[in-house]
Design a protein around this motif. Structure first.
Motif, PDB file in Angstrom:
ATOM      1  N   ILE A  59       0.828  -1.196   0.000  1.00  0.00           N
ATOM      2  CA  ILE A  59       0.000   0.000   0.000  1.00  0.00           C
ATOM      3  C   ILE A  59       0.872   1.261   0.000  1.00  0.00           C
ATOM      4  O   ILE A  59       1.946   1.302   0.606  1.00  0.00           O
ATOM      5  N   ARG A  93      -7.240  -4.808   2.747  1.00  0.00           N
ATOM      6  CA  ARG A  93      -6.273  -5.725   2.156  1.00  0.00           C
ATOM      7  C   ARG A  93      -6.897  -6.488   0.980  1.00  0.00           C
ATOM      8  O   ARG A  93      -6.242  -6.700  -0.050  1.00  0.00           O
ATOM      9  N   GLN A  96      -7.015  -4.168  -1.971  1.00  0.00           N
ATOM     10  CA  GLN A  96      -5.693  -4.055  -2.582  1.00  0.00           C
ATOM     11  C   GLN A  96      -5.369  -5.272  -3.445  1.00  0.00           C
ATOM     12  O   GLN A  96      -4.823  -5.148  -4.548  1.00  0.00           O
ATOM     13  N   GLY A 105      -3.518  -0.089  -7.420  1.00  0.00           N
ATOM     14  CA  GLY A 105      -3.377  -0.191  -5.981  1.00  0.00           C
ATOM     15  C   GLY A 105      -3.997   1.000  -5.297  1.00  0.00           C
ATOM     16  O   GLY A 105      -4.583   1.881  -5.949  1.00  0.00           O
TER      17      GLY A 105
END
Length: 228
Positions: A59, A93, A96, A105
């Motif tokens: 990230i 998560r 992502q 992303g």
């Protein structure tokens, strides 16, 4: 009023337990002590505040409130660590991971925000169109709200969006009619992937998303420092 007690309900093994918390001048219970926070985590692991840079290593972040490049024109954070509650971190998560399949992303602008920073923002801009009223607190103070955008994983550059972060014009609204089809597609993609994974969007800010039922997580005023 400061001697009043607020019952903060925690869930442990399916049983509600009451913990006494002192209230502030607005009658809100705000967790100020790490010991109280640790007791909450022990009772319910969903209360855990997770360092997103460790939990989701891929990230990216651009923490504007650690600079003067924000709507207050002041430095509000002394570090750039980004934290969210465990359920929000898990959901992010997954977002992502889904985006990565398309070469995209997430870029985080803000996540957990100590309650004292919300108070500071209100002192600078006392307008609930632009800042959270400390009489109510913010989802950011609960660790359940996040401000973000999309980036291209190859270039690391943000995708074009309707406005910059913290633009408080109508153009930042989720339903603002856009002439640029690429920008409209990017905004829709961000909203769709976030909502698919349990988040809800704020109608006036394309970048702001939060978990529903966030009141189950208490307001916090603990500065979670970056860890190695």
């Amino acid at each position: 009023m400061k001697n009043l007690l607020f019952l903060c309900f925690l869930c442990c093994a399916g049983v509600l337990r009451a913990q006494e918390m002192p209230t502030n001048k607005y009658g809100l219970a705000v967790v100020e002590k790490e010991a109280d926070y640790m007791r909450m985590v022990k009772a319910d692991t969903n209360m855990l505040m997770v360092n997103l840079s460790h939990f989701i290593p891929s990230i990216a972040k651009d923490i504007r409130y650690a600079t003067k490049h924000n709507f207050t024109k002041q430095v509000l954070y002394q570090h750039t660590a980004i934290y969210l509650r465990l359920p929000a971190a898990k959901a992010l998560r997954t977002v992502q991971q889904e985006l990565a399949q398309h070469g995209l992303g997430l870029l985080i602008y803000d996540a957990y925000r100590p309650y004292s920073v919300t108070e500071k923002m209100w002192e600078i801009v006392p307008d609930d169109r632009y800042a959270a009223d400390p009489k109510k607190g913010s989802g950011h103070n609960r660790g359940t709200a996040v401000d973000l955008t999309l980036i291209d994983l190859k270039t690391k550059k943000p995708l074009p969006m309707p406005t910059d972060f913290d633009d408080f014009s109508e153009k930042a609204h989720q339903d603002y009619i856009l002439q640029d089809s690429t920008i409209a597609k990017n905004r829709a993609l961000l909203r769709n992937v976030m909502e698919k994974n349990g988040f809800k969007g704020l109608s006036t800010e394309w970048w702001h998303f939060y978990l529903p039922n966030q009141a189950q997580f208490p307001l916090m005023n603990i500065d979670f420092r970056p860890t190695k």
